[in-house]
Design a protein around this motif. Structure first.
Motif, mmCIF file in Angstrom:
data_model
loop_
_atom_site.group_PDB
_atom_site.id
_atom_site.type_symbol
_atom_site.label_atom_id
_atom_site.label_comp_id
_atom_site.label_asym_id
_atom_site.label_seq_id
_atom_site.Cartn_x
_atom_site.Cartn_y
_atom_site.Cartn_z
ATOM 1 N N ALA A 176 0.840 -1.191 0.000
ATOM 2 C CA ALA A 176 0.000 0.000 0.000
ATOM 3 C C ALA A 176 0.878 1.244 0.000
ATOM 4 O O ALA A 176 1.991 1.235 0.533
ATOM 5 N N ARG A 177 0.383 2.308 -0.610
ATOM 6 C CA ARG A 177 1.084 3.607 -0.650
ATOM 7 C C ARG A 177 2.484 3.459 -1.262
ATOM 8 O O ARG A 177 3.434 4.108 -0.825
ATOM 9 N N ASP A 178 2.599 2.552 -2.227
ATOM 10 C CA ASP A 178 3.883 2.257 -2.890
ATOM 11 C C ASP A 178 4.901 1.648 -1.933
ATOM 12 O O ASP A 178 6.112 1.726 -2.183
ATOM 13 N N ILE A 179 4.460 1.063 -0.859
ATOM 14 C CA ILE A 179 5.329 0.376 0.104
ATOM 15 C C ILE A 179 4.994 -1.107 0.068
ATOM 16 O O ILE A 179 3.830 -1.488 0.222
ATOM 17 N N LEU A 180 5.995 -1.917 -0.161
ATOM 18 C CA LEU A 180 5.805 -3.366 -0.203
ATOM 19 C C LEU A 180 6.638 -4.014 0.898
ATOM 20 O O LEU A 180 7.854 -3.789 0.985
ATOM 21 N N LEU A 181 5.987 -4.800 1.737
ATOM 22 C CA LEU A 181 6.641 -5.512 2.830
ATOM 23 C C LEU A 181 6.289 -6.993 2.719
ATOM 24 O O LEU A 181 5.110 -7.350 2.660
ATOM 25 N N ILE A 182 7.309 -7.836 2.680
ATOM 26 C CA ILE A 182 7.117 -9.280 2.550
ATOM 27 C C ILE A 182 7.917 -9.977 3.638
ATOM 28 O O ILE A 182 9.092 -9.649 3.863
ATOM 29 N N THR A 183 7.307 -10.932 4.318
ATOM 30 C CA THR A 183 8.046 -11.744 5.287
ATOM 31 C C THR A 183 8.332 -13.109 4.669
ATOM 32 O O THR A 183 7.497 -13.678 3.961
ATOM 33 N N MET A 184 9.521 -13.590 4.951
ATOM 34 C CA MET A 184 9.951 -14.901 4.448
ATOM 35 C C MET A 184 10.644 -15.634 5.578
ATOM 36 O O MET A 184 11.512 -15.079 6.248
ATOM 37 N N GLU A 185 10.259 -16.861 5.783
ATOM 38 C CA GLU A 185 10.884 -17.687 6.821
ATOM 39 C C GLU A 185 11.329 -18.994 6.187
ATOM 40 O O GLU A 185 10.556 -19.676 5.523
ATOM 41 N N VAL A 186 12.624 -19.305 6.363
ATOM 42 C CA VAL A 186 13.181 -20.539 5.809
ATOM 43 C C VAL A 186 13.759 -21.385 6.928
ATOM 44 O O VAL A 186 14.037 -20.900 8.028
ATOM 45 N N GLN A 187 13.941 -22.667 6.605
ATOM 46 C CA GLN A 187 14.540 -23.578 7.575
ATOM 47 C C GLN A 187 16.030 -23.681 7.284
ATOM 48 O O GLN A 187 16.449 -24.054 6.191
ATOM 49 N N GLN A 188 16.852 -23.339 8.263
ATOM 50 C CA GLN A 188 18.290 -23.402 8.110
ATOM 51 C C GLN A 188 18.774 -24.857 8.169
ATOM 52 O O GLN A 188 18.034 -25.748 8.582
ATOM 53 N N PRO A 189 20.026 -25.103 7.757
ATOM 54 C CA PRO A 189 20.549 -26.468 7.824
ATOM 55 C C PRO A 189 20.494 -27.076 9.222
ATOM 56 O O PRO A 189 20.430 -28.304 9.365
ATOM 57 N N ASP A 190 20.512 -26.222 10.273
ATOM 58 C CA ASP A 190 20.443 -26.750 11.636
ATOM 59 C C ASP A 190 18.993 -26.883 12.110
ATOM 60 O O ASP A 190 18.749 -27.090 13.303
ATOM 61 N N LYS A 191 18.046 -26.756 11.142
ATOM 62 C CA LYS A 191 16.609 -26.926 11.401
ATOM 63 C C LYS A 191 15.956 -25.735 12.098
ATOM 64 O O LYS A 191 14.760 -25.745 12.334
ATOM 65 N N ARG A 192 16.724 -24.709 12.429
ATOM 66 C CA ARG A 192 16.137 -23.534 13.047
ATOM 67 C C ARG A 192 15.635 -22.586 11.965
ATOM 68 O O ARG A 192 16.160 -22.555 10.851
ATOM 69 N N PRO A 193 14.630 -21.769 12.265
ATOM 70 C CA PRO A 193 14.109 -20.832 11.267
ATOM 71 C C PRO A 193 14.995 -19.588 11.134
ATOM 72 O O PRO A 193 15.642 -19.160 12.089
ATOM 73 N N LEU A 194 15.007 -19.037 9.941
ATOM 74 C CA LEU A 194 15.642 -17.754 9.663
ATOM 75 C C LEU A 194 14.575 -16.893 9.014
ATOM 76 O O LEU A 194 14.023 -17.243 7.969
ATOM 77 N N SER A 195 14.263 -15.766 9.634
ATOM 78 C CA SER A 195 13.185 -14.915 9.130
ATOM 79 C C SER A 195 13.741 -13.632 8.516
ATOM 80 O O SER A 195 14.641 -13.005 9.061
ATOM 81 N N LEU A 196 13.192 -13.269 7.361
ATOM 82 C CA LEU A 196 13.601 -12.079 6.628
ATOM 83 C C LEU A 196 12.396 -11.173 6.423
ATOM 84 O O LEU A 196 11.274 -11.649 6.208
ATOM 85 N N LEU A 197 12.638 -9.879 6.481
ATOM 86 C CA LEU A 197 11.638 -8.896 6.073
ATOM 87 C C LEU A 197 12.182 -8.215 4.821
ATOM 88 O O LEU A 197 13.238 -7.585 4.856
ATOM 89 N N ILE A 198 11.467 -8.381 3.706
ATOM 90 C CA ILE A 198 11.874 -7.822 2.420
ATOM 91 C C ILE A 198 11.119 -6.507 2.225
ATOM 92 O O ILE A 198 9.890 -6.456 2.372
ATOM 93 N N VAL A 199 11.859 -5.455 1.883
ATOM 94 C CA VAL A 199 11.294 -4.104 1.854
ATOM 95 C C VAL A 199 11.519 -3.461 0.492
ATOM 96 O O VAL A 199 12.592 -3.578 -0.104
ATOM 97 N N ASP A 200 10.502 -2.781 -0.002
ATOM 98 C CA ASP A 200 10.661 -1.923 -1.169
ATOM 99 C C ASP A 200 9.896 -0.632 -0.886
ATOM 100 O O ASP A 200 8.671 -0.634 -0.780
ATOM 101 N N LEU A 201 10.639 0.474 -0.735
ATOM 102 C CA LEU A 201 10.038 1.772 -0.446
ATOM 103 C C LEU A 201 10.028 2.631 -1.704
ATOM 104 O O LEU A 201 10.858 2.449 -2.596
#
Length: 318
Positions: A176-201
Protein backbone atom coordinates in the motif's frame (compact mmCIF):
# COMPACT_ATOMS: atom_id res chain seq x y z
CA UNK A 1 42.88 46.64 -20.16
CA UNK A 2 44.16 48.96 -17.44
CA UNK A 3 45.72 47.70 -14.26
CA UNK A 4 42.67 48.85 -12.27
CA UNK A 5 40.18 47.02 -14.45
CA UNK A 6 42.36 43.90 -14.42
CA UNK A 7 42.49 44.00 -10.63
CA UNK A 8 38.73 44.44 -10.47
CA UNK A 9 38.16 41.47 -12.80
CA UNK A 10 40.45 39.35 -10.62
CA UNK A 11 38.49 40.30 -7.51
CA UNK A 12 35.19 39.45 -9.24
CA UNK A 13 36.53 36.08 -10.41
CA UNK A 14 37.87 35.35 -6.95
CA UNK A 15 34.54 36.22 -5.35
CA UNK A 16 32.65 34.02 -7.83
CA UNK A 17 34.92 31.04 -7.13
CA UNK A 18 34.72 31.44 -3.37
CA UNK A 19 30.95 31.99 -3.59
CA UNK A 20 30.62 28.79 -5.64
CA UNK A 21 32.54 26.89 -2.98
CA UNK A 22 30.21 28.20 -0.28
CA UNK A 23 27.10 27.38 -2.35
CA UNK A 24 28.28 23.77 -2.60
CA UNK A 25 29.87 23.24 0.80
CA UNK A 26 27.28 24.92 3.03
CA UNK A 27 24.23 22.96 1.71
CA UNK A 28 26.24 19.72 2.00
CA UNK A 29 27.04 20.50 5.63
CA UNK A 30 23.41 21.39 6.43
CA UNK A 31 22.30 18.14 4.79
CA UNK A 32 24.68 16.09 6.93
CA UNK A 33 23.49 17.77 10.13
CA UNK A 34 19.75 17.91 9.39
CA UNK A 35 19.75 14.60 7.44
CA UNK A 36 16.29 13.74 6.07
CA UNK A 37 14.32 14.74 9.18
CA UNK A 38 12.39 17.25 7.04
CA UNK A 39 11.25 17.37 3.43
CA UNK A 40 13.51 20.29 2.55
CA UNK A 41 16.62 18.77 4.13
CA UNK A 42 16.25 15.38 2.43
CA UNK A 43 17.25 17.08 -0.83
CA UNK A 44 20.46 18.39 0.73
CA UNK A 45 21.36 14.94 2.05
CA UNK A 46 21.55 13.72 -1.55
CA UNK A 47 24.46 16.06 -2.32
CA UNK A 48 27.32 13.53 -2.76
CA UNK A 49 30.27 14.02 -0.48
CA UNK A 50 32.74 14.12 -3.37
CA UNK A 51 31.23 17.52 -4.23
CA UNK A 52 33.39 18.81 -1.37
CA UNK A 53 36.32 18.16 -3.71
CA UNK A 54 34.77 20.53 -6.23
CA UNK A 55 34.11 23.08 -3.48
CA UNK A 56 37.70 22.75 -2.31
CA UNK A 57 39.12 23.35 -5.77
CA UNK A 58 36.88 26.39 -6.27
CA UNK A 59 37.98 27.75 -2.90
CA UNK A 60 41.62 27.13 -3.74
CA UNK A 61 41.27 28.95 -7.05
CA UNK A 62 39.46 31.87 -5.44
CA UNK A 63 42.04 32.27 -2.68
CA UNK A 64 44.88 32.00 -5.21
CA UNK A 65 43.44 34.89 -7.19
CA UNK A 66 42.70 36.96 -4.12
CA UNK A 67 46.05 36.56 -2.35
CA UNK A 68 48.33 35.84 -5.35
CA UNK A 69 50.09 33.09 -3.45
CA UNK A 70 49.72 29.40 -2.71
CA UNK A 71 46.94 28.79 -0.19
CA UNK A 72 46.36 25.32 1.35
CA UNK A 73 42.77 25.76 2.66
CA UNK A 74 40.99 24.84 -0.56
CA UNK A 75 43.19 21.84 -1.30
CA UNK A 76 42.75 20.63 2.27
CA UNK A 77 38.95 20.77 1.83
CA UNK A 78 39.22 18.84 -1.45
CA UNK A 79 41.32 16.11 0.17
CA UNK A 80 38.97 15.92 3.18
CA UNK A 81 35.99 15.61 0.82
CA UNK A 82 37.61 12.74 -1.08
CA UNK A 83 38.58 10.93 2.11
CA UNK A 84 35.08 11.34 3.58
CA UNK A 85 33.47 10.08 0.37
CA UNK A 86 35.60 6.93 0.40
CA UNK A 87 35.21 6.46 4.17
CA UNK A 88 31.41 6.58 3.97
CA UNK A 89 31.15 3.91 1.26
CA UNK A 90 34.27 1.76 1.57
CA UNK A 91 34.72 -0.99 4.14
CA UNK A 92 37.97 -3.00 4.38
CA UNK A 93 36.38 -6.20 5.70
CA UNK A 94 37.07 -9.60 4.14
CA UNK A 95 34.53 -12.18 2.91
CA UNK A 96 34.19 -15.18 5.25
CA UNK A 97 36.20 -18.30 4.53
CA UNK A 98 33.75 -20.65 6.23
CA UNK A 99 30.44 -22.05 4.98
CA UNK A 100 27.59 -19.55 5.28
CA UNK A 101 24.02 -19.05 4.18
CA UNK A 102 24.31 -16.80 1.11
CA UNK A 103 21.49 -14.35 0.37
CA UNK A 104 21.36 -12.41 -2.90
CA UNK A 105 19.34 -9.21 -2.91
CA UNK A 106 19.14 -7.28 -6.16
CA UNK A 107 17.03 -4.32 -7.23
CA UNK A 108 17.17 -5.12 -10.93
CA UNK A 109 14.21 -3.05 -12.06
CA UNK A 110 12.39 -3.76 -15.34
CA UNK A 111 14.00 -6.33 -17.64
CA UNK A 112 15.34 -4.35 -20.59
CA UNK A 113 16.03 -6.36 -23.71
CA UNK A 114 17.10 -9.97 -23.43
CA UNK A 115 16.45 -11.88 -20.20
CA UNK A 116 19.69 -13.84 -20.66
CA UNK A 117 22.11 -11.53 -18.72
CA UNK A 118 19.65 -11.26 -15.82
CA UNK A 119 19.18 -15.01 -15.64
CA UNK A 120 22.90 -15.68 -16.03
CA UNK A 121 23.77 -13.45 -13.09
CA UNK A 122 21.19 -15.10 -10.83
CA UNK A 123 22.23 -18.62 -11.86
CA UNK A 124 25.98 -17.93 -11.64
CA UNK A 125 25.60 -16.38 -8.18
CA UNK A 126 23.67 -19.50 -7.11
CA UNK A 127 22.76 -18.11 -3.68
CA UNK A 128 20.90 -20.11 -1.06
CA UNK A 129 18.21 -17.42 -1.04
CA UNK A 130 17.64 -15.14 -4.04
CA UNK A 131 15.51 -11.99 -3.80
CA UNK A 132 15.22 -9.91 -6.97
CA UNK A 133 13.03 -6.84 -7.40
CA UNK A 134 11.96 -6.69 -11.05
CA UNK A 135 13.44 -8.99 -13.70
CA UNK A 136 10.48 -11.33 -13.29
CA UNK A 137 10.71 -12.17 -17.00
CA UNK A 138 14.06 -13.79 -16.24
CA UNK A 139 12.12 -16.70 -14.74
CA UNK A 140 11.18 -17.72 -18.32
CA UNK A 141 14.82 -17.93 -19.46
CA UNK A 142 16.00 -21.51 -20.20
CA UNK A 143 18.94 -21.19 -17.80
CA UNK A 144 16.62 -20.05 -15.02
CA UNK A 145 14.19 -22.87 -15.75
CA UNK A 146 16.97 -25.42 -15.43
CA UNK A 147 18.35 -23.83 -12.25
CA UNK A 148 14.85 -23.39 -10.86
CA UNK A 149 14.21 -27.12 -10.94
CA UNK A 150 16.40 -27.42 -7.84
CA UNK A 151 14.99 -24.47 -5.89
CA UNK A 152 11.61 -23.20 -4.74
CA UNK A 153 10.50 -20.29 -6.94
CA UNK A 154 7.83 -17.76 -5.97
CA UNK A 155 6.51 -14.37 -7.09
CA UNK A 156 5.36 -11.73 -4.63
CA UNK A 157 4.53 -8.28 -5.94
CA UNK A 158 7.40 -7.24 -8.20
CA UNK A 159 9.77 -9.69 -6.49
CA UNK A 160 11.18 -12.92 -7.87
CA UNK A 161 12.13 -15.10 -4.90
CA UNK A 162 14.02 -18.40 -4.95
CA UNK A 163 15.31 -20.56 -2.13
CA UNK A 164 17.38 -23.72 -1.85
CA UNK A 165 16.35 -23.86 1.80
CA UNK A 166 12.86 -25.08 2.67
CA UNK A 167 10.42 -22.16 2.80
CA UNK A 168 8.33 -22.32 5.96
CA UNK A 169 6.33 -19.21 5.22
CA UNK A 170 6.15 -16.48 2.58
CA UNK A 171 3.62 -13.72 3.13
CA UNK A 172 2.90 -10.27 1.76
CA UNK A 173 2.48 -8.20 4.91
CA UNK A 174 1.45 -5.02 3.11
CA UNK A 175 1.38 -3.51 -0.34
CA UNK A 176 0.00 0.00 0.00
CA UNK A 177 1.08 3.61 -0.65
CA UNK A 178 3.88 2.26 -2.89
CA UNK A 179 5.33 0.38 0.10
CA UNK A 180 5.80 -3.37 -0.20
CA UNK A 181 6.64 -5.51 2.83
CA UNK A 182 7.12 -9.28 2.55
CA UNK A 183 8.05 -11.74 5.29
CA UNK A 184 9.95 -14.90 4.45
CA UNK A 185 10.88 -17.69 6.82
CA UNK A 186 13.18 -20.54 5.81
CA UNK A 187 14.54 -23.58 7.57
CA UNK A 188 18.29 -23.40 8.11
CA UNK A 189 20.55 -26.47 7.82
CA UNK A 190 20.44 -26.75 11.64
CA UNK A 191 16.61 -26.93 11.40
CA UNK A 192 16.14 -23.53 13.05
CA UNK A 193 14.11 -20.83 11.27
CA UNK A 194 15.64 -17.75 9.66
CA UNK A 195 13.19 -14.92 9.13
CA UNK A 196 13.60 -12.08 6.63
CA UNK A 197 11.64 -8.90 6.07
CA UNK A 198 11.87 -7.82 2.42
CA UNK A 199 11.29 -4.10 1.85
CA UNK A 200 10.66 -1.92 -1.17
CA UNK A 201 10.04 1.77 -0.45
CA UNK A 202 8.96 4.37 -3.03
CA UNK A 203 11.58 6.21 -5.04
CA UNK A 204 9.53 9.34 -5.76
CA UNK A 205 11.87 12.16 -4.64
CA UNK A 206 8.94 14.52 -4.04
CA UNK A 207 7.58 12.36 -1.23
CA UNK A 208 8.73 13.21 2.25
CA UNK A 209 10.97 10.48 3.57
CA UNK A 210 9.49 11.08 7.01
CA UNK A 211 5.98 10.52 5.67
CA UNK A 212 7.10 7.30 3.96
CA UNK A 213 8.63 5.95 7.18
CA UNK A 214 5.56 6.95 9.21
CA UNK A 215 3.38 5.06 6.72
CA UNK A 216 5.74 2.08 6.95
CA UNK A 217 5.39 2.12 10.75
CA UNK A 218 1.63 1.70 10.41
CA UNK A 219 2.10 -1.25 8.06
CA UNK A 220 4.86 -2.83 10.16
CA UNK A 221 2.37 -3.20 13.01
CA UNK A 222 1.03 -6.19 11.04
CA UNK A 223 4.24 -8.18 11.61
CA UNK A 224 3.71 -11.37 13.62
CA UNK A 225 7.26 -11.35 15.04
CA UNK A 226 10.48 -9.35 14.65
CA UNK A 227 12.63 -10.59 11.74
CA UNK A 228 16.24 -11.72 11.93
CA UNK A 229 17.23 -9.60 8.92
CA UNK A 230 15.62 -6.68 7.12
CA UNK A 231 16.77 -6.06 3.56
CA UNK A 232 15.64 -4.23 0.47
CA UNK A 233 15.65 -1.06 -1.57
CA UNK A 234 14.88 1.70 0.94
CA UNK A 235 15.68 4.59 -1.41
CA UNK A 236 17.42 6.16 1.59
CA UNK A 237 21.11 7.02 1.72
CA UNK A 238 23.62 5.47 4.10
CA UNK A 239 23.53 8.51 6.40
CA UNK A 240 19.74 8.73 6.51
CA UNK A 241 18.14 9.51 9.86
CA UNK A 242 14.88 8.01 8.61
CA UNK A 243 16.61 4.72 7.81
CA UNK A 244 17.43 4.31 11.49
CA UNK A 245 13.79 5.01 12.36
CA UNK A 246 12.43 2.30 10.09
CA UNK A 247 12.31 -0.50 12.66
CA UNK A 248 13.36 0.32 16.25
CA UNK A 249 16.28 -1.77 17.44
CA UNK A 250 17.61 -2.39 13.90
CA UNK A 251 20.67 -0.66 12.49
CA UNK A 252 22.35 -0.66 9.05
CA UNK A 253 24.83 -3.54 9.01
CA UNK A 254 27.21 -2.20 6.36
CA UNK A 255 29.46 -0.39 8.84
CA UNK A 256 30.16 -3.63 10.73
CA UNK A 257 29.87 -6.31 8.05
CA UNK A 258 30.53 -4.51 4.75
CA UNK A 259 33.34 -5.53 2.42
CA UNK A 260 34.65 -3.35 -0.40
CA UNK A 261 32.72 -0.56 -2.11
CA UNK A 262 29.23 -0.11 -0.71
CA UNK A 263 27.50 2.00 -3.36
CA UNK A 264 24.55 0.32 -5.10
CA UNK A 265 23.11 3.08 -7.32
CA UNK A 266 23.41 3.98 -10.09
CA UNK A 267 24.87 0.65 -11.14
CA UNK A 268 27.45 2.05 -13.55
CA UNK A 269 28.69 4.69 -11.09
CA UNK A 270 27.42 3.72 -7.61
CA UNK A 271 27.85 6.84 -5.47
CA UNK A 272 24.83 6.12 -3.24
CA UNK A 273 24.00 3.15 -1.05
CA UNK A 274 20.21 2.85 -1.37
CA UNK A 275 19.93 -0.90 -0.76
CA UNK A 276 20.46 -1.86 2.86
CA UNK A 277 20.58 -4.69 5.36
CA UNK A 278 19.28 -3.88 8.85
CA UNK A 279 20.03 -6.14 11.79
CA UNK A 280 20.03 -6.30 15.55
CA UNK A 281 23.18 -7.01 17.54
CA UNK A 282 21.98 -10.59 17.97
CA UNK A 283 22.15 -11.30 14.24
CA UNK A 284 25.08 -9.64 12.50
CA UNK A 285 25.93 -10.96 9.00
CA UNK A 286 29.36 -12.42 8.42
CA UNK A 287 29.75 -10.13 5.42
CA UNK A 288 27.93 -7.91 2.94
CA UNK A 289 29.42 -7.26 -0.50
CA UNK A 290 28.11 -5.38 -3.51
CA UNK A 291 28.34 -7.02 -6.92
CA UNK A 292 27.94 -5.57 -10.41
CA UNK A 293 25.47 -7.76 -12.32
CA UNK A 294 26.36 -5.90 -15.55
CA UNK A 295 22.63 -5.32 -16.14
CA UNK A 296 19.72 -3.78 -14.27
CA UNK A 297 19.42 -0.52 -12.39
CA UNK A 298 21.24 -1.27 -9.10
CA UNK A 299 24.22 -3.26 -7.96
CA UNK A 300 23.34 -6.38 -6.01
CA UNK A 301 24.04 -7.20 -2.37
CA UNK A 302 25.44 -10.58 -1.38
CA UNK A 303 24.82 -11.18 2.32
CA UNK A 304 26.44 -14.07 4.16
CA UNK A 305 25.10 -15.16 7.53
CA UNK A 306 25.77 -18.10 9.79
CA UNK A 307 22.96 -20.26 11.03
CA UNK A 308 21.09 -19.51 14.26
CA UNK A 309 22.95 -22.18 16.20
CA UNK A 310 26.31 -20.98 14.91
CA UNK A 311 25.38 -17.41 15.79
CA UNK A 312 24.67 -18.40 19.35
CA UNK A 313 27.43 -20.95 19.85
CA UNK A 314 30.19 -19.39 17.77
CA UNK A 315 30.34 -22.35 15.35
CA UNK A 316 30.11 -22.06 11.57
CA UNK A 317 27.07 -23.56 9.89
CA UNK A 318 27.55 -26.56 7.67
Amino acid sequence: MTQGSSSQATRVASSLLIGGAVLIGLPWFVGQVASDRWWWSQWLLWIPTFMLCVAGLLLWGGLQLRHSRWHPAGLALAVIGLLLFVYMLWSPGEPPKVPSIRILHWTAGPTLGSTEPYARFIVDTNADITIVEGARRAATDPAMRKWGSNVTLAMRGQFLIASKLPIIRLRTVAWARDILLITMEVQQPDKRPLSLLIVDLPSNPDRSRGEVINSAHELLSRLDAPPDLVLGDFNLTQGSWQLRRFLPGYEPAWSTAGTGWGGTWPRTMPIYRLDHVLTTRAMTPRSITTVDPECGGHRAQLIEVKSDSAQNQGEPSQ
